[in-house]
Each structure stands twice: as C-alpha cells, then as structure tokens.
Design an enzyme around this catalytic site. Structure first.
Site, PDB file in Angstrom:
ATOM      1  N   GLN A 148      11.038  -5.000 -95.316  1.00  0.00           N
ATOM      2  CA  GLN A 148      11.269  -3.927 -94.405  1.00  0.00           C
ATOM      3  C   GLN A 148      12.470  -3.730 -93.502  1.00  0.00           C
ATOM      4  O   GLN A 148      12.535  -2.709 -93.005  1.00  0.00           O
ATOM      5  CB  GLN A 148       9.811  -4.186 -93.178  1.00  0.00           C
ATOM      6  CG  GLN A 148       8.507  -3.926 -94.003  1.00  0.00           C
ATOM      7  CD  GLN A 148       8.109  -2.515 -94.367  1.00  0.00           C
ATOM      8  OE1 GLN A 148       8.807  -1.546 -93.864  1.00  0.00           O
ATOM      9  NE2 GLN A 148       7.025  -2.287 -95.258  1.00  0.00           N
ATOM     10  N   THR A 170       6.690  -8.588-104.106  1.00  0.00           N
ATOM     11  CA  THR A 170       5.350  -9.261-104.406  1.00  0.00           C
ATOM     12  C   THR A 170       5.578 -10.299-105.125  1.00  0.00           C
ATOM     13  O   THR A 170       5.338 -11.588-105.089  1.00  0.00           O
ATOM     14  CB  THR A 170       4.113  -8.413-104.960  1.00  0.00           C
ATOM     15  OG1 THR A 170       3.761  -7.705-103.963  1.00  0.00           O
ATOM     16  CG2 THR A 170       3.124  -9.501-105.411  1.00  0.00           C
ATOM     17  N   CYS A 190     -10.667   1.358 -93.103  1.00  0.00           N
ATOM     18  CA  CYS A 190     -11.872   1.773 -93.276  1.00  0.00           C
ATOM     19  C   CYS A 190     -12.615   2.014 -94.803  1.00  0.00           C
ATOM     20  O   CYS A 190     -13.647   2.580 -95.158  1.00  0.00           O
ATOM     21  CB  CYS A 190     -12.195   3.146 -92.326  1.00  0.00           C
ATOM     22  SG  CYS A 190     -12.381   2.609 -90.953  1.00  0.00           S
TER      23      CYS A 190
HETATM   24  C1  LIG Z   1       6.862  -6.879 -95.947  1.00  0.00           C
HETATM   25  C2  LIG Z   1       6.574  -6.530 -97.431  1.00  0.00           C
HETATM   26  N1  LIG Z   1       6.500  -7.818 -98.292  1.00  0.00           N
HETATM   27  C3  LIG Z   1       6.219  -7.505 -99.666  1.00  0.00           C
HETATM   28  C4  LIG Z   1       5.794  -6.230-100.060  1.00  0.00           C
HETATM   29  C5  LIG Z   1       5.623  -6.114-101.444  1.00  0.00           C
HETATM   30  O1  LIG Z   1       6.495  -5.410-102.043  1.00  0.00           O
HETATM   31  P1  LIG Z   1       6.718  -4.745-103.538  1.00  0.00           P
HETATM   32  O2  LIG Z   1       5.739  -3.465-103.327  1.00  0.00           O
HETATM   33  O3  LIG Z   1       7.973  -4.398-103.928  1.00  0.00           O
HETATM   34  O4  LIG Z   1       5.541  -5.547-104.629  1.00  0.00           O
HETATM   35  C6  LIG Z   1       5.844  -5.103 -99.044  1.00  0.00           C
HETATM   36  C7  LIG Z   1       5.385  -3.942 -99.457  1.00  0.00           C
HETATM   37  O5  LIG Z   1       4.286  -3.435 -99.309  1.00  0.00           O
HETATM   38  C8  LIG Z   1       6.038  -5.219 -97.813  1.00  0.00           C
HETATM   39  O6  LIG Z   1       6.089  -4.532 -96.532  1.00  0.00           O
END
Ligand SMILES: Cc1ncc(COP(=O)(O)O)c(C=O)c1O
Length: 409
Positions: free
Chosen positions: A185, A78, A333
């Site tokens: 991913q 993130t 949901c």
């Molecule tokens: C494609 C993707 N990007 C970003 C994130 C965020 O990663 P993190 O949990 O390390 O902040 C995730 C995980 O939820 C993700 O699947």
C-alpha cells in the site's frame, strides 16, 4: 460541471489502481513484437526480453533502494507474502519456529501464518492501539530466543495507517531476527529505503501503483547476514531458484515502468496533489456533516486514504445511495455473518460504528471537480438516511444513547 465527470467516480485506489497509460504503452511491444522467452539464450528474441526484464528489475529495485539482484518477480503480493513467510520460516525452522506479526495484517499474511501454525510453528499476533499502531515495547517483549521472523505491514489497506517501519527494522536487527514488510500500500505514496529501514524482505504488487494486475515482487536482501527463502513453487529454477516459472515479460516491463513513475511522483510532488484531494474530501464532508469518525491515525497515514464512519448510516445502505462513487464499505455484508471489518474491530471501533465505515482511496487521476461532486452527493445521502434514523434523531435531541435501558421483550 458534473456532466464532464465520468461516473462512477473511482475512489477505490487502495483496492487497485488503473494502469497508467505510459505503463500500457511500455508493455504492448512485449506482447506482440518482443515475445521471446527471457530464458532463451540462443537468439535475439530471448535477448530482447531478457534486457527488458533487467531494466524493469533495476526500476523496481531503485524505487526501494535495493540492488536488482535482490528482486524476485512473483505473481503479486499474495504470492510474495506467502513466499516471504513460508519461505523464510521453513528455511530457518531448525533455528526456531516462532513468528511475530500483527492482528491487522492483510489476509495473505494472516492465512500464511495460520498455515504455518498447522505445520507446528507458533505465531504471536500483536495487538494495535485505537489508532491502529503497534507498540514497539510489545514487539520487543514478543521476540524470543526461538523467534526467526517478524512481519509488519508498511501501511494498512483498510485504514491506511503507517507503522513505524524504521524503528521496527532496528529492533529486529538488534535481536537478530528477519524483518518482513508487506509494502504494497505504501509503494506509490511514500519513500521506502530498505537499507535505511533495515527491511530484509519486502512484498510488492504492481496493481496498487498504476501497473498491471498479476505481477509483484519480493525483495530478498543480499549481504551479511544472508537472507534465504525456501521456494514455494518448484520448477526450472528461475529467479535464482526462489520462484520458478517463465517470466511474464510484458507484466514485468509494466511493473518496472510503474515503479519508475511512482518514484517520479513521490519526488516531484505528485503525492502531495493526491493528499490535497484527500484533505479536500475530508474537509468538505466535516464542514457539512456531524458525527463523522476517522478510523485509524490521521497523523500516521497514507496520503490517499480516508476511512470514515458515518454514524447512524449503515454502510451498505450508504453504498447503495452513492453508487456514483466507487469505494469500499467496512462492513463485509456480502458475507452471511455481517461480520464488520476485523481491522476496525482490532482498533476497538464498536460494531455499530464499524458497520458505518467507508473507505475512500484517492489516486493519481482524481480531480478537484470529482471530490466536490462526491462531497455534495455524500452530504445529501447521509442527511437523507439520517432523517430516517430514529437513533440519530434522539442524539440530536441530546439523548445519550448509552444511558438508555432498552427493554427486551
Ligand atoms: C496490504 C496488501 N497486501 C497484499 C495484497 C495482495 O496483493 P495482490 O493483489 O498483488 O496479490 C494487497 C491487495 O489486496 C494488500 O493491500
């Protein structure tokens, strides 16, 4: 047989993965014995920590074909996505204020884009086709003179669809725009080569590749033309000024070990084992049940992801019925709106079918016995729930539901 299984089975590896025991073993000494601050230059506690960070940086870099100096540790993907988008867009704002991304990106990308829009940037959100793939022609057409950055994820977290990354990288390079890729991913499942794929910025997270939560990294390419990002966290100037804050040595060591293990697994067929389990799950389900629909491309897909709609079975009812399996539903949901997944909607999956979708994420520690248990349980529950569905009964009688004129009173 089933008594040996540890329930609930964990089939949610696209959400997060457990720490590999080898990762935990590598981390523990850095919590207790080697607790020095890697920035402490005057004593051995600091040197040991600094060396451990250097090793981990090398391990992460070699997973993606980068140099250690190109790795910036963050708190997770993130933050990496925020740093990449805001950092690069703001740094290049004098050159242009246009960004291109995709409607099915993770919220960490979409919401960073929305924040940039509020600062006066313009964002083009590319659509995807029914398979979840972008069109390269649409990407070419979207790039303008004032475009500075393109952000496209390697593989989607809900449907596992893998975009044509090398082709996208080539288009970006030809047009002189930076290419950021959210690689989270794909890290544990596919070979990534940032040089060959012409990726300028790559977001990574440890907890999707059997490492700990709360640690990630951003690859920032060096060399010409130089990629620069403006920091979003200011402070002591760690990570070459791009991300201040004391480095969490144990977390970084864990991420490094996880990266090393991921590389080994990709090279030694570990991934093929997981793909075989995923295929066994899908083959088992479709042998027993009709009216199943795969969401997203089957061909261009992560080897561990199965996202399937069980028509006429509401996703949340299904989740309640299969509590012995930890997985995710495509209908959110928990939110008051009953809004189905925006990713599935972007593929054009209709609302009813989107509500019946379940994401299974297989992983390194799953077994054939677990998959067989899951096939048996899901089959039983879907049959049970469909027996209660008048719509399913009508379809069985050969009635085309779309042809029905429902009268509203
Ligand atoms: C494609 C993707 N990007 C970003 C994130 C965020 O990663 P993190 O949990 O390390 O902040 C995730 C995980 O939820 C993700 O699947």
């Amino acid at each position: 047989m089933t008594t040996e299984l540890k329930l609930p089975l964990y089939f949610d590896n696209n959400a997060t993965t457990p720490c590999d025991p080898r990762v935990v073993d590598a981390m523990v000494p850095y919590l207790f014995e080697h607790y020095g601050n890697p920035a402490s230059r005057a004593h051995a506690y600091g040197w040991v920590a600094r060396d451990a960070v250097a090793t981990a940086r090398q391990q992460v870099a070699s997973l993606i074909g980068a140099q250690p100096k190109e790795i910036v540790f963050t708190s997770g993907a993130t933050e990496s996505n925020n740093l990449a988008l805001k950092g690069a867009a703001r740094y290049l704002a004098r050159k242009g204020k246009h960004i291109v991304t995709v409607s099915t990106e993770h919220k960490a990308i979409l919401d960073s884009c929305h924040a940039l829009e509020r600062e006066g940037f313009e964002v083009t959100y590319l659509e995807v086709d029914s398979e979840g793939l972008i069109s390269l022609d649409a990407l070419r057409a979207a790039i303008r003179d004032d475009t500075t950055l393109v952000s496209v994820m390697f593989a989607n977290n809900e449907i596992g669809v893998v975009q044509p990354i090398a082709e996208i990288g080539a288009i970006c390079r030809e047009n002189g725009v930076l290419f950021h890729c959210d690689g989270v991913q794909a890290l544990a499942w596919m070979p990534i080569d940032v040089r060959a794929m012409k990726i300028d910025l790559l977001s990574m997270s440890a907890h999707k590749m059997y490492g700990p939560k709360g640690i990630g990294a951003l690859f920032v390419r060096r060399g010409r033309p130089r990629v620069r990002v403006q920091p979003i966290i200011d402070g002591g100037g760690h990570e070459r000024g791009m991300r201040s804050g004391t480095l969490p040595t144990h977390q970084i060591v864990g991420m490094g070990k996880a990266a090393e293990l991921a590389a080994e697994s990709i090279a030694s067929g570990g991934v093929d084992k997981v793909r075989a389990l995923r295929d066994r799950l899908w083959d088992g389900l479709r042998a027993n049940l009709d009216e199943l629909y795969i969401n997203g491309s089957w061909e261009h897909r992560l080897p561990n992801n199965l996202n399937v709609s069980f028509a006429y079975v509401e996703g949340e009812a299904m989740m309640m019925g299969i509590k012995e399996i930890a997985c995710s539903s495509g209908s959110a949901c928990t939110s008051a709106s009953l809004e189905p997944s925006y990713v599935l909607r972007a593929l054009g999956v209709d609302v009813e079918l989107a509500h019946t979708s379940i994401r299974f994420g297989l992983g390194r520690f799953n077994t054939e016995a677990e998959v067989d248990y899951a096939v048996e349980l899901i089959t039983r529950k879907v049959r049970f729930l469909r027996e209660m569905s008048p719509l399913y009964e009508m379809v069985q009688e050969g009635i085309d539901l779309k042809s029905i004129q429902w009268t509203a009173h």
